[in-house]
Design an enzyme around this catalytic site. Structure first.
Site, PDB file in Angstrom:
ATOM      1  N   GLU A   1      12.659 -15.206 -30.584  1.00 16.40           N
ATOM      2  CA  GLU A   1      11.437 -14.472 -30.232  1.00 16.40           C
ATOM      3  C   GLU A   1      11.669 -12.996 -29.896  1.00 16.40           C
ATOM      4  OE1 GLU A   1       9.569 -16.881 -27.195  1.00 16.40           O
ATOM      5  OE2 GLU A   1       9.547 -18.649 -28.476  1.00 16.40           O
TER       6      GLU A   1
ATOM      7  N   GLU B   1       9.943 -26.023 -34.524  1.00 21.13           N
ATOM      8  CA  GLU B   1       9.297 -26.465 -33.273  1.00 21.13           C
ATOM      9  C   GLU B   1       7.879 -26.963 -33.577  1.00 21.13           C
ATOM     10  OE1 GLU B   1       9.564 -23.563 -30.108  1.00 21.13           O
ATOM     11  OE2 GLU B   1      11.608 -22.999 -30.641  1.00 21.13           O
TER      12      GLU B   1
HETATM   13  O1  G3I Z   1      12.821 -29.026 -14.616  1.00 20.11           O
HETATM   14  C1  G3I Z   1      11.778 -28.539 -13.748  1.00 20.11           C
HETATM   15  C2  G3I Z   1      11.406 -29.591 -12.743  1.00 20.11           C
HETATM   16  O2  G3I Z   1      12.509 -29.843 -11.917  1.00 20.11           O
HETATM   17  C3  G3I Z   1      10.199 -29.095 -11.938  1.00 20.11           C
HETATM   18  O3  G3I Z   1       9.769 -30.098 -11.060  1.00 20.11           O
HETATM   19  C4  G3I Z   1       9.056 -28.723 -12.857  1.00 20.11           C
HETATM   20  C5  G3I Z   1       7.847 -28.137 -12.107  1.00 20.11           C
HETATM   21  O4  G3I Z   1       7.153 -27.210 -12.905  1.00 20.11           O
HETATM   22  O5  G3I Z   1       9.509 -27.746 -13.772  1.00 20.11           O
HETATM   23  C6  G3I Z   1      10.566 -28.209 -14.583  1.00 20.11           C
HETATM   24  O6  G3I Z   1      10.928 -27.194 -15.462  1.00 20.11           O
HETATM   25  C7  G3I Z   1      10.044 -26.955 -16.533  1.00 20.11           C
HETATM   26  C8  G3I Z   1      10.807 -27.180 -17.824  1.00 20.11           C
HETATM   27  O7  G3I Z   1       9.998 -26.823 -18.905  1.00 20.11           O
HETATM   28  C9  G3I Z   1      11.233 -28.643 -18.012  1.00 20.11           C
HETATM   29  O8  G3I Z   1      10.123 -29.455 -18.152  1.00 20.11           O
HETATM   30  C10 G3I Z   1       9.572 -25.525 -16.433  1.00 20.11           C
HETATM   31  O9  G3I Z   1       8.739 -25.370 -15.309  1.00 20.11           O
HETATM   32  C11 G3I Z   1       8.817 -25.148 -17.686  1.00 20.11           C
HETATM   33  O10 G3I Z   1       8.553 -23.759 -17.667  1.00 20.11           O
HETATM   34  C12 G3I Z   1       9.640 -25.474 -18.896  1.00 20.11           C
HETATM   35  O11 G3I Z   1       8.881 -25.178 -20.039  1.00 20.11           O
HETATM   36  C13 G3I Z   1       9.592 -25.075 -21.247  1.00 20.11           C
HETATM   37  C14 G3I Z   1       9.236 -23.748 -21.891  1.00 20.11           C
HETATM   38  O12 G3I Z   1       9.892 -23.653 -23.154  1.00 20.11           O
HETATM   39  C15 G3I Z   1       9.619 -22.606 -20.972  1.00 20.11           C
HETATM   40  O13 G3I Z   1      10.035 -21.476 -21.571  1.00 20.11           O
HETATM   41  C16 G3I Z   1       9.170 -26.223 -22.160  1.00 20.11           C
HETATM   42  O14 G3I Z   1       9.634 -27.459 -21.626  1.00 20.11           O
HETATM   43  C17 G3I Z   1       9.736 -26.025 -23.557  1.00 20.11           C
HETATM   44  O15 G3I Z   1       9.160 -26.939 -24.436  1.00 20.11           O
HETATM   45  C18 G3I Z   1       9.407 -24.617 -24.062  1.00 20.11           C
HETATM   46  O16 G3I Z   1      10.023 -24.457 -25.319  1.00 20.11           O
HETATM   47  C19 G3I Z   1       9.761 -23.224 -25.998  1.00 20.11           C
HETATM   48  C20 G3I Z   1      10.971 -22.927 -26.849  1.00 20.11           C
HETATM   49  O17 G3I Z   1      12.135 -22.940 -26.059  1.00 20.11           O
HETATM   50  C21 G3I Z   1      10.825 -21.589 -27.566  1.00 20.11           C
HETATM   51  N1  G3I Z   1       9.580 -21.520 -28.311  1.00 20.11           N
HETATM   52  C22 G3I Z   1       8.380 -21.895 -27.596  1.00 20.11           C
HETATM   53  C23 G3I Z   1       8.554 -23.269 -26.956  1.00 20.11           C
HETATM   54  C24 G3I Z   1       7.292 -23.735 -26.305  1.00 20.11           C
HETATM   55  O18 G3I Z   1       6.987 -22.910 -25.221  1.00 20.11           O
END
Ligand code: G3I
Length: 384
Positions: free
Chosen positions: A165, A270
């Site tokens: 990105e 994705e």
């Molecule tokens: O692991 C913590 C957990 O301990 C906590 O209780 C919870 C509360 O919010 O958060 C958890 O972490 C989250 C993590 O995902 C695991 O589920 C984060 O808040 C959350 O921000 C994170 O989001 C990820 C996101 O990227 C963040 O950048 C998504 O899972 C993931 O699918 C997403 O993936 C991205 C690709 O890497 C790049 N392209 C876009 C794609 C979708 O956004």
């Protein structure tokens, strides 16, 4: 073709018979048809996994992954904040298990992602007093990170999203701390360090909304420049966070054609299709966007109507028709999640929505969209 509901009935019957005959039933919840077999010879089909799946705490999800996919991506486990949370502290507990799971099941492993503006701790860009570090320090940190992480899985993780990105919607380079501190050549450097660490690994540039003209032009320029400098870019990853009406099949098609002309593979990395109404104006996959909860943007909280289920199936079929038409340049189509319950779209851009973007439902059962995708593959085989 055995429809999934019939297939499930057949499996249940087989289990009852096996039990009645005193045999141990095979613990398979997967439908008879599989994505990896349906597309064999065209491209690999994969999914992004969360840690419950690759640690097999989610036994049902793990079984489905083993049955259906031949490539996996770690949804979060290899991101900088997870693997390298503090200076001089690496934590490979989750990523080691991700790699072990993939190897045990003979899957093509993808590493996601090395250099991104998101999920990268602040310390990476700051000195001890919180001031931005200089170019040399940041390059040294980037090199240490890439060499340590890629080096650890050398020869095992076969492809890396090296830079994720880096482009804005208008096709210019995003003013991330990587760019402002190091300069434009941070992208070249990241690829250089990854190639040094594992010269056999495929190296990728990965982004969303590349199907829009301005960003696509930016991507074409970027890849052209990298290739001219001898940077070993194996493929561009089109993330494919799609909507029901975007990208159109024509946009999808012309984007793949434009990028393949540059001499790189074009992977779909994705994939998901959002059926929910837009909650923000900017309908890209920018993870920083947030919107308030509102019942109007969460219309299917108690289930997806059949009409939408069918529309989603048709949408997936038309996307896979395009992918199949370009199977000579597509090595991999990876879904961003396994079942609907796992999807990041349940929490973005609105927290707590009920989303239905994937081929398997919240019980990991195949949806009509799964059928439609399998049928599309079979049609292609019949026409060959
Ligand atoms: O692991 C913590 C957990 O301990 C906590 O209780 C919870 C509360 O919010 O958060 C958890 O972490 C989250 C993590 O995902 C695991 O589920 C984060 O808040 C959350 O921000 C994170 O989001 C990820 C996101 O990227 C963040 O950048 C998504 O899972 C993931 O699918 C997403 O993936 C991205 C690709 O890497 C790049 N392209 C876009 C794609 C979708 O956004």
């Amino acid at each position: 073709m055995l429809r999934p509901s019939n297939a499930r009935r057949a499996i249940v019957l087989a289990l009852i018979l096996a039990t009645a005959c005193g045999q141990a039933p095979a613990p398979s919840l997967a439908p008879a048809a599989t994505l990896k077999d349906a597309f064999r010879g065209a491209f690999r089909v994969g999914a992004a996994l969360n840690s419950d799946q690759f640690f097999e705490r989610d036994a049902r999800g793990a079984a489905l992954v083993k049955a259906q996919f031949n490539t996996i991506t770690a949804e979060n486990a290899l991101k900088w904040e997870h693997v390298h949370p503090r200076p001089n502290t690496y934590d490979f507990a989750a990523s080691d298990q991700y790699v072990a799971f993939g190897e045990k099941n003979g899957m093509f492993l993808v590493g996601h992602t090395l250099v991104w503006h998101n999920q990268t701790p602040r310390w990476v860009f700051e000195d001890a007093s919180g001031k931005p570090v200089g170019r040399d320090t940041l390059l040294a940190r980037m090199r240490d990170h890439i060499q340590t992480v890629v080096g650890r899985y050398k020869g095992r993780i076969k492809g890396w999203d090296v830079v994720n990105e880096a482009l804005n919607e208008d096709g210019t380079l995003r003013r991330s701390p990587w760019l402002t501190i190091i300069g434009d050549d941070y992208i070249v450097k990241a690829f250089e360090y990854a190639h040094e660490a594992d010269s056999a690994a495929e190296l990728y540039y990965n982004d969303y909304s590349v199907e829009n003209a301005a960003k696509r032009n930016g991507a074409v320029q970027l890849i052209t420049k990298l290739k001219a400098q001898g940077v070993p870019v194996a493929a561009i990853g089109l993330q494919g966070h799609d909507k029901m009406d975007w990208p159109t099949p024509a946009q999808q098609d012309s984007t793949i054609v434009a990028l393949a002309k540059l001499g790189v593979k074009v992977n779909i990395t994705e994939l998901d299709v959002d059926v929910l109404p837009p909650a923000v104006q900017n309908r890209t996959a920018d993870v920083s966007m947030r919107a308030q909860q509102d019942p109007r943007t969460n219309p299917y909280a108690s289930g997806l109507p059949d009409s939408v289920q069918r529309a989603l199936a048709a949408r997936y079929a038309s996307l896979f028709q395009v992918f199949l038409a370009h199977r000579d340049v597509i090595d991999r189509v990876t879904f961003w999640g396994v079942g609907d319950g796992d999807s990041w779209l349940n929490n973005w851009p609105v927290p707590g929505r009920v989303s239905y973007p994937l081929l398997f439902d919240r019980q990991d059962s195949p949806k009509l969209a799964f059928d439609a995708v399998i049928r599309t593959a079979r049609q292609m085989r019949a026409e060959k």
